[in-house]
Design a protein around this motif. Sequence first.
Motif, mmCIF file in Angstrom:
data_model
loop_
_atom_site.group_PDB
_atom_site.id
_atom_site.type_symbol
_atom_site.label_atom_id
_atom_site.label_comp_id
_atom_site.label_asym_id
_atom_site.label_seq_id
_atom_site.Cartn_x
_atom_site.Cartn_y
_atom_site.Cartn_z
ATOM 1 N N ARG A 1 -0.055 10.794 0.694
ATOM 2 C CA ARG A 1 0.774 11.872 0.342
ATOM 3 C C ARG A 1 0.218 13.263 0.900
ATOM 4 O O ARG A 1 -1.006 13.524 0.776
ATOM 5 C CB ARG A 1 0.723 12.154 -1.187
ATOM 6 C CG ARG A 1 1.347 10.903 -1.847
ATOM 7 C CD ARG A 1 1.561 11.223 -3.335
ATOM 8 N NE ARG A 1 0.606 12.065 -3.901
ATOM 9 C CZ ARG A 1 0.411 12.227 -5.034
ATOM 10 N NH1 ARG A 1 1.280 11.645 -5.977
ATOM 11 N NH2 ARG A 1 -0.858 12.850 -5.700
ATOM 12 N N ARG B 1 0.936 -1.230 0.111
ATOM 13 C CA ARG B 1 -0.055 0.024 0.084
ATOM 14 C C ARG B 1 0.706 1.152 -0.007
ATOM 15 O O ARG B 1 1.816 1.321 0.865
ATOM 16 C CB ARG B 1 -0.808 0.036 1.240
ATOM 17 C CG ARG B 1 -2.080 -0.708 1.081
ATOM 18 C CD ARG B 1 -3.436 -0.652 2.049
ATOM 19 N NE ARG B 1 -2.542 -0.990 3.420
ATOM 20 C CZ ARG B 1 -2.531 0.074 4.232
ATOM 21 N NH1 ARG B 1 -3.210 1.320 4.195
ATOM 22 N NH2 ARG B 1 -1.946 0.122 5.619
ATOM 23 N N GLY B 2 0.692 1.948 -0.894
ATOM 24 C CA GLY B 2 1.521 3.133 -1.043
ATOM 25 C C GLY B 2 1.168 4.268 0.387
ATOM 26 O O GLY B 2 0.324 4.225 0.830
ATOM 27 N N ASP B 3 2.181 5.032 0.490
ATOM 28 C CA ASP B 3 1.942 6.017 1.456
ATOM 29 C C ASP B 3 1.157 7.151 1.025
ATOM 30 O O ASP B 3 0.758 7.514 -0.173
ATOM 31 C CB ASP B 3 3.442 6.888 1.718
ATOM 32 C CG ASP B 3 4.473 5.681 2.262
ATOM 33 O OD1 ASP B 3 4.830 6.166 3.497
ATOM 34 O OD2 ASP B 3 4.583 4.642 1.688
#
Lengths: 292, 591
Positions: free
Chosen positions: B46, B42-44
């Motif tokens: 922003r 899972r991407g951070d």
Amino acid sequence: MQTLIDEAFLQRLANLRFITKGRRKGRLSGLHPSPRAGVSLEFADYRPYAPGDDIRSVDWNVFGRLDRVLVKTYVHEGELPVYLLVDFSASMRVGSPSKALYAARLCAATGYLALRGLDRVGLYPFTDHLLPGIPARHGMRQIGRILRRLIDTVPSGQTSLDHGISEFLAQTREGGLVFLISDFLTPGGYEEGIARLLHRGDEIVVVQVLAPEEIRPTRGGSTQLVDVESDRRLTLTIGRHAVEEYAERLAAHQARLRRFLTERGLPLFIAPTDLPIERLVHEQFRAGGILR
Amino acid sequence: MLLRPSALGLLAFALLILILHLLRSRERRREVSALFLWEGIRGDPRSTAARIRQRIDLLLLLQLAALFALAVALAEPAWRRQVANLGGLVVVIDGSASMRGETPEGGVRYREALDRAIDLIVHQPARRTGVIQLSTRPAVLAAPGATSGEILDRLRRSEPTWYGDGSPDDLASILQSFGGGAAFDRIVLFTDRAWDDLPAEVEVESVSTGPNRAITRFSVREHPVEPGAVALVEIRNDFEDLQSVRVRIRDESTETALSLLLAPHETERVVIPFPGSRGTRFTATLEPADAFAADDVRYFALERPIELRVRWIGEPNRYLLAALRAVTPVLLVENDPDLTVVYSASAPAGSRGDLLLVHSDAPGIVRLGDERPATDPVTATTPGHRLLQGVDPSALRVREITELTEERPGTVILAAAGSPLLVEYPGPDRTVLLFTADLMRTNLPVTVDFPILIANWIGQLVRLPALEAHRWTHVGDPVTLAGRGVPLSFVGPDRDRSALPDDIVSVRFSEPGHYTLETDRGTFPIAVNVPTSESFVDDRPTDARRVAAAETVESLIDLRPIAAGAAIGLLLVEALAHWRRPRRRKRRTAA
């Protein structure tokens, strides 16, 4: 040739020798112990004299003490075929310097080392199949052929270790010391190939070449990741959490590979491309019992 | 201020650039070997700041800045200011050699004068501006009416001369040609010296000078007894303290030197022997050089006497021949003479060239008659005549005088017993001198005046250069070529040869140094020096002159070139940044 390896480094390699675990079967004389007793300086055993034995091999001191006629036998030093099995798939392009270039330099160093030890050396680059290779031969001319092939080979295509090793086994009948050099960044597909190599009796040295950014990826905000082999894409925001999760996955992948090899008594050498080849050879290979 | 503000509408294109920028994909691209390790991560999340930071691109900023600069340039930016305006301005730059010297700050005086003149022209523009370079050979750099661009260009390209100072009369004369000094609001002279008797309307702007030391005199003569030469050098020290210097004298092949300690504000004269020197071109150098280096080097040419080609007709006479040889080396020839001497004989008909008749006649000019006793003293009928310089005629005695019949009128210079004794027959292409008496029947050969008289005659006839002529010529002074044969060319200090026309009588040199005159008679060295008056200029302040009260007008400085240049520069930087970005990516891919 000069771009891959320099002469000063080669001179520092001159005193190193490969250590093989088993007795080699090669019929030609080399520097590796052979199961056959023969002519060398290394004493092996005594046996009773039999008609036809060379009278010069009788140990007259033993005859004086024990009144038995025994002859001395010596270890036969046989030559060892060394196979450089190198991954040249597209994933080896990654890194600066690229993993492929690092692997090529490693091949040049080990090839030179083996040829200095009077062994035959062959080069077998592979991707998902075996690329045109250099059959194992003696002599320092062979290093020139190997270097030219390393320079000419461009990393491309997908990786399949099992398939590559399978084709390698089909091309080479004689077992030897196999340097298997790859990034091993595939979910699997190497187990069968390595097992088949072991089955034939090859000694295997596994070197995993990784780029530093593959071991410690940097954060980069929103990033489109492109798989260099499959061209699959994934857009991800790479922050602290993503990097940590990647590190965990890589560690698990590495542990799986190491476990597989350890169970079979094979060493794994991890070579980040920022590690100097000299240190890899002099420190890790010697510590791992590959060289003396 | 902007003269065309409507051009700022161009800034609307900024919106277009922004939209295009936002439409572009913002993701960075990264090639990986094992995408399977990234899949499922899972991407951070922003942050807003990170999003903005990512959106702000250097290229975007550069593009917007370039657009802004372009819009401003098209809007014709200008800077308005109040400046004094003049009807007429004359800038006079002192172009004499002393302006080549350095200021106490280390700059060149002429350059400082130029900078100040340019500053004046730029900051106090006039409707008519003229520029004069003043020296002994003044020049008009720009006549009134030239554009400011032409004026500044000519000023910047001008160089100081090697000539001496100009005179107020020269300046007044040039101002007259401009329509008179009264036609200009300001006449400003930039100079390093004080001026007296300047026209009343001229203002003086002084250029600072510093102390100087110089060679003020330099001459060389042959040593009277031994082989070699002797040099006389005069050095002046204008510094406030003692100066340790070294004077070096050199000719074409050898050199000699002398160390000196010069007292402050004193002039020192030294005689330096130069044994063994046979040179003709001498250079004196004062070391170390100071702020005005031009007078630390002086040149001197030791011109040797030339050989006189003499055709002798009639009886030989050792006295006359010896007197001739005392004047100059003599070569007796049969053809192509410089001078024909006829002694107690008759000059051949059709003879050409200068003629010295001694007790002889020449057809078509004069015929000798009977001789008669002469008891009266010799008298000078033309006292002070140049042929009698340094001679006392009353000491001469003649035993017999010869009557003569003139076929052409001549000038009687000496007479005895009522008859001519020395007669000159000048002509357009030749001069004939007649001494009517038999030389051996006079006391002339045994008098001290005899060689002087003969030297005067020969000098009149063939115009010989002075014996061991001490040549010290200043830049710009005429050098007479007479007496050296037909001029062909001269060679300058830089070894360049320049041809001379046949009929030239004098030349001027515009730079100091050693020159060589080449004629059909040989080569003659000529030394040319910077005028000694340039070494020590009188720098006391000149009386203040009036400054014109100028009206104030509005001036606009065009800023378009600056804005356009900034736009082009920003576009180039943007292109460079854009070019470097894909290269970096390609390198990574290739690796």
